[in-house]
Design an enzyme around this catalytic site. Structure first.
Site: not given
Ligand code: RTP
Ligand code: MG
Length: 147
Positions: A11, A51, A120, A123, A134
């Site tokens: 990112k 997204y 973070n 991804h 994806e």
């Molecule tokens: P990613 O898809 O980026 O690999 O991350 P992830 O599965 O661990 O998390 P996901 O639930 O898919 O969320 C996608 C991205 O959205 C942001 N996020 N912000 N503010 C919040 O509560 C929140 N929750 C998620 C993070 O950048 C996350 O990686």
């Molecule tokens: Mg995710």
């Protein structure tokens, strides 16, 4: 064991920190091969489309703004159990919860970006099914190399 492919994105926060090579090194040491790769400044439309599953979530707009705040590094990774292996290397979504030694614990900038957990560092696809979707979102099949 199954040979899998997964989509990884470094990112904007981690690209800005100049740690692309350090993150690639972790993939390689874990037995994941880069089979497609490109740097890209995402448009708003591209980030929103990527997204789309999060469209109704409260963090969607901030996430999209963050993802277009600078270029990202996008790669397809291949290896045994690549989807889960990559998620393990990444660590928990919120860098504050990520285990020491994970990419997010070591490289994420989250606390500095609008108080959210968007910044973070990386991804990774969360399932084999989403990985295929994806990878195809960013790479035509001819740009993914069997190695
Ligand atoms: P990613 O898809 O980026 O690999 O991350 P992830 O599965 O661990 O998390 P996901 O639930 O898919 O969320 C996608 C991205 O959205 C942001 N996020 N912000 N503010 C919040 O509560 C929140 N929750 C998620 C993070 O950048 C996350 O990686
Ligand atoms: Mg995710």
């Amino acid at each position: 064991m199954a040979l899998e492919r997964t989509l990884s994105i470094i990112k904007p926060d981690a690209v800005a920190k100049n740690v692309i090579g350090e993150i690639y090194s972790r993939f390689e040491k874990a037995g994941l091969k880069v089979v497609a790769s490109k740097m890209k400044q995402l448009s708003k439309q591209e980030a929103e489309g990527f997204y789309a599953v999060h469209r109704e979530r409260p963090f969607f707009a901030a996430l999209v703004e963050f993802m277009i705040s600078g270029p990202v590094m996008i790669q397809a990774l291949q290896g045994e159990n690549a989807v889960l292996k990559h998620r393990d290397l990444m660590g928990a979504t919120n860098p504050k919860d990520a285990a020491p030694g994970t990419i997010r614990a070591d490289f994420a900038d989250s606390a500095d970006f609008a108080d959210s957990i968007d910044a973070n560092a990386v991804h990774g696809s969360d399932s084999l099914e989403n990985a295929a979707i994806e990878i195809a979102y960013f790479f035509p099949a001819t740009d993914v190399y069997a190695r």
